[in-house]
Write a protein that holds these residues in place. Structure first.
Motif, mmCIF file in Angstrom:
data_model
loop_
_atom_site.group_PDB
_atom_site.id
_atom_site.type_symbol
_atom_site.label_atom_id
_atom_site.label_comp_id
_atom_site.label_asym_id
_atom_site.label_seq_id
_atom_site.Cartn_x
_atom_site.Cartn_y
_atom_site.Cartn_z
ATOM 1 N N VAL A 55 7.457 -50.391 -112.743
ATOM 2 C CA VAL A 55 8.606 -50.656 -113.600
ATOM 3 C C VAL A 55 8.540 -49.726 -114.809
ATOM 4 C CG1 VAL A 55 9.804 -52.365 -115.007
ATOM 5 C CG2 VAL A 55 8.697 -53.065 -112.859
ATOM 6 N N ILE A 56 9.543 -48.882 -114.968
ATOM 7 C CA ILE A 56 9.596 -47.925 -116.074
ATOM 8 C C ILE A 56 10.746 -48.316 -116.989
ATOM 9 C CG2 ILE A 56 9.854 -45.512 -116.736
ATOM 10 C CD1 ILE A 56 8.972 -44.758 -113.892
ATOM 11 N N GLU A 57 10.427 -48.605 -118.234
ATOM 12 C CA GLU A 57 11.447 -48.914 -119.237
ATOM 13 C C GLU A 57 11.665 -47.705 -120.141
ATOM 14 O OE1 GLU A 57 11.800 -53.496 -120.413
ATOM 15 O OE2 GLU A 57 9.961 -52.572 -121.127
ATOM 16 N N ASP A 58 12.903 -47.287 -120.249
ATOM 17 C CA ASP A 58 13.283 -46.200 -121.150
ATOM 18 C C ASP A 58 13.864 -46.827 -122.413
ATOM 19 O OD1 ASP A 58 14.257 -44.024 -122.472
ATOM 20 O OD2 ASP A 58 15.699 -43.425 -120.922
ATOM 21 N N ASP A 59 13.023 -47.000 -123.429
ATOM 22 C CA ASP A 59 13.451 -47.648 -124.678
ATOM 23 C C ASP A 59 13.785 -46.588 -125.717
ATOM 24 O OD1 ASP A 59 14.064 -49.641 -126.452
ATOM 25 O OD2 ASP A 59 11.996 -50.189 -126.907
#
Length: 439
Positions: free
Chosen positions: A253-257
């Motif tokens: 799971v990759i979150e781009d914040d």
């Protein structure tokens, strides 16, 4: 189609692989026509739906194109680069770029001196001061920061993570509508995109469940300031997604914040949920300057090792001159105050346009970030109509896979007075008889 090449396969994945193999080996040349869906289905003894699925995958990856009555053909130049937005016509107000207002960006102060070093920085790629600031940045929002590293921006990081974790043909769940550069990047890496519907709270659980059950190997999403809709995870939605992802611990799971500072929304991140495989990437381009190509990354230990191992073999490290510049800005109290001022202004400007459009019966969304997303029936008609009124907005096609049409309006530099004028012009473009066109 080239007579010497016969497409093979009994599954959608096999058929797509056969077409790609023909392209790589020269059996299928750019411009060659592929058989119609029903004819190929009959030849292979499969259902038309299987062939249609294979063709859809190849289209999403930019390997083939459909030309209406001209049929489906091998693309002249398979997509490996991001689609550039149209040039802003002279004299128009640019509301299409997604960029921050320069008034809320600090003046960059580079190191006064840069002493020469012997050799390289591969043995110590991260400056201690910036690493400490990065850990504190993540920890402020509850994101575990035991393992952090740096990259040359969000897309640089995401590309490295996907290329080390997945193999060509693997599937990645992406937001739909979503960040257009990511929608270009995934197929350029040879990966398949599985669109996941987004609503005002981010990823829709039922849509993500379907994607996970279909076998995706990774999920890329934004916890807030989602591009282009401005959606952000609520606590309840975040908990739903965490429970769902817990059933698929092998999925990265990759979150781009990227809107951690400018987005104007609370942090309810998946990265703080104790997932097995995860990474969150934060950049500074939206609140410190678009030319600062630096990102901080927090992740699990395995992901860190794979990311940094690949980076050592390529660029090696992020420039220490750049790192010193970013560290100085992050530690500057005056800069933090400027960023906070910008964050408040961005919220006011989004709200002003949404309210002004609503007064004309036009529905728009944009709960966080720098943009407002306006559903419409005909993107081209709206874009061209607003152009005649002096405005330049982005057609939603660049951001969509299966999502319905819309336009994206960047509100970062749109003051409330101008928002009222834009809304009136928008309503005029839609026509008096279609006041609810945007709904």
């Amino acid at each position: 189609m080239a007579a010497q090449y016969a497409i093979e396969g009994t599954t959608a994945k096999g058929i797509a692989a056969s077409v790609e193999r023909g392209m790589s080996e020269g059996g299928l040349a750019p411009g060659d026509a592929l058989p119609p869906v029903r004819r190929l289905a009959e030849d292979l003894g499969v259902s038309p739906g299987t062939v249609a699925t294979a063709y859809k995958e190849l289209r999403q990856r930019g390997l083939i194109v459909t030309r209406g009555r001209g049929g489906t053909v091998v693309a002249e130049a398979p997509a490996v680069a991001s689609r550039r937005p149209p040039r802003v016509p002279t004299g128009l107000v640019d509301l299409a770029g997604g960029h921050p207002d320069p008034a809320f960006l600090p003046v960059l102060r580079f190191p006064a001196t840069v002493a020469p070093v012997y050799g390289s920085h591969r043995a110590a790629p991260r400056l201690a001061d910036l690493e400490a600031l990065t850990r504190a940045w993540f920890e402020r929002d509850g994101v575990p920061a035991e393992h952090v590293t740096f990259a040359h921006g969000a897309l640089d990081c995401i590309a490295r993570l996907l290329s080390t974790e997945l193999r060509p043909g693997d599937a990645v769940a992406v937001e739909d509508p979503g960040f257009h550069h990511l929608l270009d990047l995934v197929p350029a890496l040879g990966l398949r995109m599985v669109p996941v519907t987004v609503d005002g709270e981010g990823l829709v659980p039922d849509a993500l469940r379907s994607a996970l059950r279909s076998g995706v190997r990774a999920v890329v999403c934004s916890p807030r300031g989602q591009c282009p809709t401005g959606a952000f995870f609520t606590q309840a939605r975040r908990n739903e997604l965490v429970a769902l992802l817990g059933e698929f611990p092998e999925v990265l799971v990759i979150e781009d914040d990227h809107h951690a500072e400018a987005g104007g929304a609370a942090s309810h991140t998946l990265a703080a949920a104790g997932l097995d495989r995860w990474a969150q990437v934060r950049t500074v381009s939206k609140h410190l300057g678009i030319d600062l190509r630096w990102a901080g990354v927090a992740c699990d230990a395995v992901t860190l090792a794979r990311h940094d191992g690949r980076m050592l073999m390529t660029s090696g490290w992020v420039s220490h001159v750049l790192q010193e510049t970013v560290a100085g800005l992050l530690a500057d109290e005056a800069v933090r105050e400027l960023v906070a001022t910008g964050r408040r202004a961005y919220g006011e400007r989004r709200t002003a346009l949404i309210g002004a459009l609503g007064a004309h019966g036009i529905r728009a969304v944009g709960a966080s970030g720098l943009n407002v997303w306006v559903p419409v029936r005909d993107e081209s008609a709206v874009v061209n109509g607003l152009r005649t009124q002096g405005w330049w907005v982005a057609a939603g096609a660049r951001f969509r896979i299966d999502a319905p049409p819309a336009v994206r309006i960047t509100t970062a530099a749109l003051v409330p007075e101008d928002a009222m004028r834009l809304a009136a012009d928008f309503a005029e473009v839609l026509g008096d008889g279609q006041a609810t066109y945007g709904g």
